[in-house]
Every structure is written in structure tokens, then in C-alpha cells.
Scaffold this motif. Structure first.
Motif, PDB file in Angstrom:
ATOM      1  N   SER A   1     -15.360  -1.729  -7.700  1.00 29.15           N
ATOM      2  CA  SER A   1     -15.407  -0.383  -8.271  1.00 29.15           C
ATOM      3  C   SER A   1     -14.000   0.124  -8.562  1.00 29.15           C
ATOM      4  CB  SER A   1     -16.072   0.556  -7.263  1.00 29.15           C
ATOM      5  OG  SER A   1     -15.299   0.609  -6.093  1.00 29.15           O
ATOM      6  N   SER A   2     -13.896   1.236  -9.240  1.00 29.07           N
ATOM      7  CA  SER A   2     -12.578   1.802  -9.508  1.00 29.07           C
ATOM      8  C   SER A   2     -11.912   2.199  -8.192  1.00 29.07           C
ATOM      9  CB  SER A   2     -12.688   3.005 -10.436  1.00 29.07           C
ATOM     10  OG  SER A   2     -13.499   3.997  -9.856  1.00 29.07           O
ATOM     11  N   GLN A   3     -12.742   2.615  -7.245  1.00 29.99           N
ATOM     12  CA  GLN A   3     -12.249   2.922  -5.906  1.00 29.99           C
ATOM     13  C   GLN A   3     -11.632   1.678  -5.253  1.00 29.99           C
ATOM     14  OE1 GLN A   3     -12.277   5.933  -4.665  1.00 29.99           O
ATOM     15  NE2 GLN A   3     -11.472   5.396  -2.633  1.00 29.99           N
ATOM     16  N   GLY A   4     -12.320   0.562  -5.418  1.00 27.66           N
ATOM     17  CA  GLY A   4     -11.839  -0.694  -4.856  1.00 27.66           C
ATOM     18  C   GLY A   4     -10.507  -1.103  -5.471  1.00 27.66           C
ATOM     19  N   LEU A   5     -10.380  -0.899  -6.771  1.00 24.48           N
ATOM     20  CA  LEU A   5      -9.149  -1.223  -7.479  1.00 24.48           C
ATOM     21  C   LEU A   5      -7.999  -0.341  -7.013  1.00 24.48           C
ATOM     22  CD1 LEU A   5      -8.801  -3.410  -9.542  1.00 24.48           C
ATOM     23  CD2 LEU A   5      -8.938  -1.683 -11.339  1.00 24.48           C
ATOM     24  N   LEU A   6      -8.350   0.929  -6.803  1.00 22.91           N
ATOM     25  CA  LEU A   6      -7.356   1.889  -6.309  1.00 22.91           C
ATOM     26  C   LEU A   6      -6.815   1.439  -4.958  1.00 22.91           C
ATOM     27  CD1 LEU A   6      -6.582   4.846  -7.424  1.00 22.91           C
ATOM     28  CD2 LEU A   6      -7.799   5.615  -5.404  1.00 22.91           C
ATOM     29  N   ARG A   7      -7.710   0.937  -4.107  1.00 23.78           N
ATOM     30  CA  ARG A   7      -7.290   0.460  -2.790  1.00 23.78           C
ATOM     31  C   ARG A   7      -6.282  -0.671  -2.915  1.00 23.78           C
ATOM     32  NH1 ARG A   7     -12.168   0.193   1.402  1.00 23.78           N
ATOM     33  NH2 ARG A   7     -12.782   2.361   1.274  1.00 23.78           N
ATOM     34  N   ILE A   8      -6.531  -1.542  -3.858  1.00 19.70           N
ATOM     35  CA  ILE A   8      -5.619  -2.673  -4.050  1.00 19.70           C
ATOM     36  C   ILE A   8      -4.252  -2.157  -4.487  1.00 19.70           C
ATOM     37  CG2 ILE A   8      -5.197  -4.695  -5.509  1.00 19.70           C
ATOM     38  CD1 ILE A   8      -8.289  -5.135  -5.401  1.00 19.70           C
ATOM     39  N   LYS A   9      -4.248  -1.202  -5.429  1.00 14.35           N
ATOM     40  CA  LYS A   9      -2.971  -0.680  -5.924  1.00 14.35           C
ATOM     41  C   LYS A   9      -2.213   0.086  -4.833  1.00 14.35           C
ATOM     42  CE  LYS A   9      -4.240  -0.348 -10.781  1.00 14.35           C
ATOM     43  NZ  LYS A   9      -4.881   0.512 -11.780  1.00 14.35           N
ATOM     44  N   TRP A  10      -2.930   0.889  -4.091  1.00 17.00           N
ATOM     45  CA  TRP A  10      -2.265   1.680  -3.038  1.00 17.00           C
ATOM     46  C   TRP A  10      -1.717   0.780  -1.942  1.00 17.00           C
ATOM     47  CZ3 TRP A  10      -4.378   7.137  -1.573  1.00 17.00           C
ATOM     48  CH2 TRP A  10      -4.454   7.925  -2.745  1.00 17.00           C
ATOM     49  N   THR A  11      -2.463  -0.259  -1.587  1.00 19.51           N
ATOM     50  CA  THR A  11      -1.972  -1.190  -0.575  1.00 19.51           C
ATOM     51  C   THR A  11      -0.672  -1.819  -1.049  1.00 19.51           C
ATOM     52  OG1 THR A  11      -4.219  -1.650   0.151  1.00 19.51           O
ATOM     53  CG2 THR A  11      -2.536  -3.247   0.766  1.00 19.51           C
ATOM     54  N   PHE A  12      -0.639  -2.140  -2.343  1.00 17.15           N
ATOM     55  CA  PHE A  12       0.588  -2.699  -2.905  1.00 17.15           C
ATOM     56  C   PHE A  12       1.755  -1.724  -2.770  1.00 17.15           C
ATOM     57  CE2 PHE A  12       3.595  -3.471  -6.329  1.00 17.15           C
ATOM     58  CZ  PHE A  12       3.929  -4.786  -6.064  1.00 17.15           C
ATOM     59  N   LEU A  13       1.495  -0.430  -3.024  1.00 15.61           N
ATOM     60  CA  LEU A  13       2.561   0.582  -2.944  1.00 15.61           C
ATOM     61  C   LEU A  13       3.080   0.776  -1.517  1.00 15.61           C
ATOM     62  CD1 LEU A  13       1.263   3.382  -5.357  1.00 15.61           C
ATOM     63  CD2 LEU A  13       3.088   1.739  -5.765  1.00 15.61           C
ATOM     64  N   SER A  14       2.334   0.303  -0.534  1.00 14.15           N
ATOM     65  CA  SER A  14       2.784   0.461   0.861  1.00 14.15           C
ATOM     66  C   SER A  14       4.077  -0.333   1.098  1.00 14.15           C
ATOM     67  CB  SER A  14       1.713  -0.016   1.832  1.00 14.15           C
ATOM     68  OG  SER A  14       1.723  -1.427   1.896  1.00 14.15           O
TER      69      SER A  14
END
Lengths: 258, 419
Positions: free
Chosen positions: A68-81
């Protein structure tokens, strides 16, 4: 066969290319490291992966189909960590997402998915804190100017918040740690890089740069802050939990003006 | 701007407003339009925290601390010998805007001493909000205090500019109010509340038919009660609170542990400790009512008029109702999961999601983040090992207290004699 350690350029696209190569060449992956942090290991072969925008977008498209778009967001935010080790966790999560028939965004019993959930919580907390703790100072040129140094790279994800909120004033928020900022000119918001003079300070209002009344407003805010405290209820532990010391120097109400 | 004079007023009028608990700035739906200033369509933001640990989200001030009333519990009471000050309307507007532009605040919480009569005071508060909205194109959050006894006409107008309105009923029982605020009338508190409630309902219905209906107090109403000033029971407090949630669609009721501000034989003496733990237990009960599906009578009733200070109210309920346990984590429905001590709303949602994929065991539950020190005695999961739970309720309570590091438990600091 020994596994591989992939090295990439540190960009999100670069990481997606690692995923591409892992599948394309059927590699067993031990770790993924950004070039500037990579360490050679004795028993693993390392492989440098070049960033190729087209390969990255193929992986991204495939992901969009599986999550989902939510799932994609999680991937991007984890990367920003920017946390050490997040790359391999992301890789495992992505592999798990690709391998599963049904959506697995919420399968917290899988370690890498839980890692993502826990990491985006940390990133989300700091995103929220930066929305709260940014302190603008008004410059001579009428620009509201703020400096930050967040633990995680949250500037890209606070852009929308400030753009919609401060639609009628020109502002800059600059991340000192990462050397880039956001600039809104009343029309659009862009990433910028600046050479900042040392004496611009993080609070206070050196008269070379800031409006005449700027310091008076900072003092008013301090006066307000000091007067809303109820002395018979002081709870330092709670206070520190909400306002960790590492942020103090950026907070007008906590700093003695430099 | 005369900054010195403004600073002095700000100090006096912020100091006087600090006993108002509400600092919420969420739950409104006021989007930034036409490139104006501010936005309050999302969740609220606490921009800072006071040293007592409360959130600073709004510029919370009194318009003036001149007051014709003499309520015993209030610093601003007429008989109190303190410095008085008053802001001009434009001064409050300017302060709000310059603080907001620097990202210090989410908006304004404006209250006031009643300086001439209810309507004159209310009118002045409305003027500030109106200027902010109409002249400054301000979309930040505005919370106005409804002045007890203000006319219906003014209450209608107030809701057109404010996101939230509140009347502090202050004392949870009518008899307590009579004792401490003899000039005030219970009805005067209820009247503006009722008007606002009715207007909210009416505007909601109209906006269903006509899209352009203006917003009326989109973040609703709230109120506040002082705790520990008049000897009321926890049951008195929470039943009053329940009454407001049910009959006035109150968004929030706040509980404010009484901070002694006066030497008055009717009140706890100066220097008496603020009942912070009690306040915390009341908020926990409030949460159980609003989010966990508890009826207030399950938690407080004639047999249990007071909350247990040693343990939280959910655990307390569970220990009195052991027949509902143990709950099977992998099969129980949501309403029952919500009743397990140590399992919060977010954990319940995680459990519901995660158990679609596999049966959950202790290891999973630990990772999800539930407080097993309490929960383990009330659940079973996918494991042969399970916690012995045939203790008596009293014994179980002691075990749990021993194994938890409560932030409220005082370190005795006592040294062992023989060490």
C-alpha cells in the motif's frame, strides 16, 4: 557459496538498485552499506552497485503493486532514519513483501517488518518534534529563518507541513548537520544549499542579519514561558522526557541568547 | 510596540491563566485558505513544555485579571491583593500573530477575569478572535473561554470565530460550588454550554445540506474541574464528567489537581501537596470511558467510590472481575482485548493485525510492546507455558506492584540495618 556485501552511493535510488541486482544476479546478500561507511570483511565478497534511475524505478513500481502507499511510506521513512543497518532490514522487508501472496505490511511477527514499524515510529516522532521545535527568526530581508540539527533526515518530510502553514511568509529551514535547507518564496518550496556565517547563531538576533525587534519577541516568548510554569508542580523528569536536552540550544525559551 | 510594558502585562496575565489545564489544539478542521497564515486541520502540536511537564501549545493568557467575583479557589478573585493588568484587543492580536509566525505556538487560548459584566467581557474576547480571522486571515487555533452568564447571541457569535469554547465548571458538585463561589450560579455555567451544544448540532445539520455553511466551533467544547478542593469523591467527579460527555457532547473534560492559592478555612491549607497521582488516575478513568468501552459504573459505584491509588483503574477492575479472565489473545474479540490490563489501544490494533498471519506467542507479545508484567496473569497465547493465575486478587495485586517500577512509587531511601 559466500554471500555478498553490496555497496551503494547512499541514495534511496541506489538502495533500490541493490535490490534489483540481488534479484537479477540471484545474489545472497549479507549486508548493504553506503560507500562512505563500508567496511571490508574477510569472508565476504563486496560488490559496488551503480545507481541507475531506470532500475530503481522498476523496483519501485513492483513495490507499488505489492504494498500500500502506507507500506511504501514506511520504506521511505526507514531510509531517512540513516540508522546503521537499516539497509539490510529494508532489503529483508522488501524481499518478504515480494515473496508473499497477500499484503504483509502489518505482519509484526516478521522481524524486518517490525523493525520498519519501530523505526518509522522514531522517525515520525522526530518529524513531529521538528514541526514543534523549529524557531524562526526574522531577518532584515523579511525572511523567517530557522536552523535545525535533527538526528534523522526529516527535512524532506516536514516540507509540506510548513508550506501549508506559513503560506504568506517567506521562510528557510536549514539542516546544519546535513548541509541543506528548505526555502519557501511564497510560491514554491525548494531545497537549497547556503554558506552560513558562523556568527548567525542559533538563537538571539545579531543585528547584521536580523530585524530590529527580533530580540524583543524572543524575550517576550521567554517571559511567557517562565510565567506559565506552576512551581508547586515541577516535574523535571517529565519535562526532560518531552524536551530532551539535545534540542535545548535551538529553543528560544531554553537558551540564553548567544 | 512598547515592549517593556507588553512584557509586564504578558507576565501578569500568563501567570494568571496558567491554572487552565486545556492546551489542546487538535480536532479542528480549519484549513489554510487563500494563502493566509496558519492551518489547524491536523493534529495539534505541543511547541514546548513547562518545567512542570505540561504542554505549551497555545498562547494562553487572560485578557484582564480584573474580576468582580470572589471565588475562593481562584488567584484572580477580587479580594486577592495582586497586580492587575489588561491587554488591549490589538495587543493580543499582535502578540498572537508574531508568536505564530515564529512557530512558537499553534494559536491562542483567551480567557478573562469578568471585569464589568458577563456580556461586556464576552464581547471583548470575541473582538480579538474576529480581528484575527477577518483582518489577519489567521487560520490557527483559537480557544475562547465562555463567560458564565453570557447571552445566547454572543455565544452564537463566539462559535463562528473560535475553534473551541469552554466553560470551566470548576467544582464537581453543586454544594461545593455554593460553598466556594457563593456569587456564582450553577445555571450560569450550564446556559452558555447548552447554547453552544445546540448551535453545534444545528450547524452540523445545515452543513449537510448547504456546503457553504460557516464552521461553528469545529473543535467542540471542553470543561475543567478542580480536584481535591471540596472533599468530593472520585465517583462524584467521574459521574459529573460522564454527564457532560453524554449530555453535552463534550470533547474533553480536564481534571486539575487543586493548587493552593489562598489562605481560606474552606480550602486545603497553603503548601498542601497538589494531588497529582489522583489527577492521573482520573485521566486514566476518563480514557477508559472514552476509548476502551467501559461504563463509568463498572469502575466507580457505591461499593467503590474511590479509585485505587496503587494501581491503574483497568487493573483494578480486572482484579475485581476475575471471571472474565484469562483472555485468549489469539481468539478474543476487540472489546475483550481492550480490557486486558497492560494492553493499550495501539497494542490491541497490532494484535488484531498480527494474528491474521500466525498465532501469537509470548515472544511476539513482548515485541509488540504490551506490558507483560501486568498482562501475563490475564491472558493465554500460543504457548504451553502460562503464568500461574490462581492467586487471590489481593495476592496478585501485591505481586504486580512488586514487579512494576511505577513512576509514582516513592523510593523509600531506607537503608538496611545490617548492610
Amino acid at each position: 557459496m559466500n554471500g555478498f556485501i553490496l555497496k551503494y552511493d547512499g541514495s534511496f535510488e541506489g538502495l533500490l538498485c541493490c535490490v534489483f541486482e540481488a534479484y537479477h544476479q540471484k545474489l545472497q546478500i549479507l549486508d548493504i552499506q553506503p560507500l562512505d561507511r563500508a567496511a571490508d570483511q574477510l569472508f565476504a565478497e563486496s560488490l559496488e552497485v551503480n545507481t541507475d534511475v531506470q532500475k530503481a524505478s522498476r523496483v519501485l513500481k513492483a513495490l507499488q503493486k505489492k504494498t500500500s502507499s502506507q507500506g511504501l511510506l514506511r520504506i521511505k521513512w526507514t531510509f531517512l532514519s540513516e540508522l546503521p543497518g537499516m539497509e539490510i532490514q529494508l532489503f529483508r522487508a522488501i524481499r518478504y513483501i515480494f515473496a508473499s501472496e497477500k499484503p504483509v505490511d502489518a505482519d509484526y511477527s516478521e522481524d524486518s517488518i517490525l523493525y520498519l514499524a519501530q523505526t518509522i515510529k522514531k522517525v515520525g516522532r522526530e518529524k513531529h518534534r521538528m514541526e514543534a521545535f523549529v524557531r524562526f527568526r526574522l531577518t532584515h530581508d523579511g525572511i523567517y529563518f530557522a536552523l535545525i540539527e535533527p538526528d534523522f533526515n526529516v527535512l524532506p518530510i516536514i516540507s509540506r507541513h510548513f508550506t501549508s502553514r506559513y503560506a504568506d511568509q517567506e521562510w528557510i529551514i536549514y539542516d546544519l548537520k546535513r548541509g541543506f535547507g528548505l526555502h519557501y518564496d511564497k510560491n514554491s518550496t525548494q531545497f537549497i544549499q547556503l554558506d552560513l556565517p558562523e556568527n548567525v547563531g542559533i538563537s538571539g538576533a545579531p543585528s547584521e542579519y536580523f530585524a530590529n525587534e527580533e530580540i524583543a519577541f524572543q524575550e517576550l516568548w521567554q517571559a511567557y514561558f517562565n510565567n506559565v510554569n506552576i512551581k508547586s508542580r515541577v516535574n523535571t523528569r517529565l519535562h526532560l522526557q518531552h524536551v530532551p536536552r539535545r534540542y535545548w540550544k535551538y529553543l528560544t525559551e531554553k537558551s540564553s541568547f548567544a | 510596540m512598547d515592549f517593556d510594558r507588553i512584557k509586564e502585562k504578558l507576565s501578569i496575565l500568563a501567570d494568571a491563566a496558567k491554572y487552565d489545564v486545556s492546551c489542546s489544539s487538535s480536532g479542528s478542521k480549519r484549513k489554510n485558505t487563500n494563502k493566509g497564515l496558519g492551518d489547524s486541520s491536523g493534529m495539534g502540536i505541543c511547541h514546548s513544555y513547562t518545567e512542570d511537564g505540561r504542554c505549551v501549545s497555545l498562547l494562553k493568557i487572560l485578557l484582564t485579571n480584573h474580576c468582580i467575583f470572589d471565588c475562593a479557589y481562584c488567584v484572580t478573585r477580587k479580594s486577592n491583593d495582586i497586580k492587575r493588568a489588561a491587554f488591549k484587543v490589538q495587543e493580543v492580536v499582535d502578540l498572537t500573530i508574531s508568536f505564530y509566525r515564529r512557530n512558537y505556538i499553534e494559536g491562542l487560548f483567551l480567557s478573562s477575569g469578568i471585569f464589568k459584566d458577563a456580556d461586556t467581557t464576552m464581547e471583548r474576547l470575541i473582538q480579538v478572535a474576529k480581528k484575527l480571522r477577518e483582518e489577519e486571515n489567521f487560520n490557527g487555533y483559537i480557544h475562547l473561554k465562555s463567560i458564565p452568564g453570557a447571552s445566547d447571541e454572543l455565544m452564537r457569535e463566539a462559535g463562528l470565530y473560535a475553534d473551541r469554547l469552554s466553560v470551566n465548571i470548576e467544582i464537581p458538585t453543586k454544594s461545593g460550588l455554593k460553598l466556594l463561589a457563593p456569587d456564582k450560579n450553577h445555571e450560569d455555567f450550564m446556559k452558555p454550554m447548552k447554547k453552544v451544544k445546540n448551535e453545534i448540532i444545528q450547524y452540523k445539520q445545515e452543513s449537510r445540506i448547504i456546503k457553504s455553511t460557516p464552521k461553528y466551533a469545529p473543535a467542540g467544547q471542553s470543561t475543567q474541574m478542580i480536584v481535591g478542593a471540596t472533599g468530593e469523591s472520585d465517583r462524584d467527579i467521574m459521574y459529573t464528567s460522564n454527564f457532560f460527555y453524554k449530555n453535552y457532547q463534550m470533547r474533553r473534560v480536564y481534571y486539575s489537581g487543586y493548587v493552593p492559592v489562598a489562605n481560606d478555612p474552606r480550602l486545603p491549607a497553603l503548601g498542601t501537596q497538589v494531588p497529582v497521582l489522583r489527577e492521573n488516575r482520573l485521566y486514566q478513568t476518563d480514557w477508559l470511558m472514552r476509548f476502551y468501552g467501559f461504563d463509568v459504573r463498572e469502575i466507580l459505584n457505591n461499593d467503590y467510590p474511590h479509585l485505587d491509588m496503587e494501581i491503574d483503574p483497568k487493573l483494578s477492575w480486572a482484579l475485581r472481575n476475575r471471571e472474565h479472565f484469562p483472555v485468549n489473545i489469539n481468539r478474543a474479540d476487540k472489546s475483550m482485548l481492550l480490557r486486558i490490563p497492560g494492553v493499550g489501544l495501539k497494542s490491541v490494533n497490532k494484535i488484531l493485525q498480527a494474528r491474521k498471519f500466525r498465532k501469537l506467542n509470548w515472544e511476539h507479545l513482548k515485541k509488540i510492546g504490551i506490558a507483560l508484567n501486568r498482562a501475563q496473569y490475564f491472558i493465554t497465547c500460543d504457548s504451553r507455558i502460562w503464568e500461574k493465575n490462581d492467586y487471590s486478587s489481593d495476592r496478585l495485586k501485591q505481586i504486580i506492584i512488586q514487579n512494576s517500577a511505577s513512576k509514582f512509587r516513592k523510593d523509600t531511601g531506607q537503608l538496611s540495618l545490617f548492610s
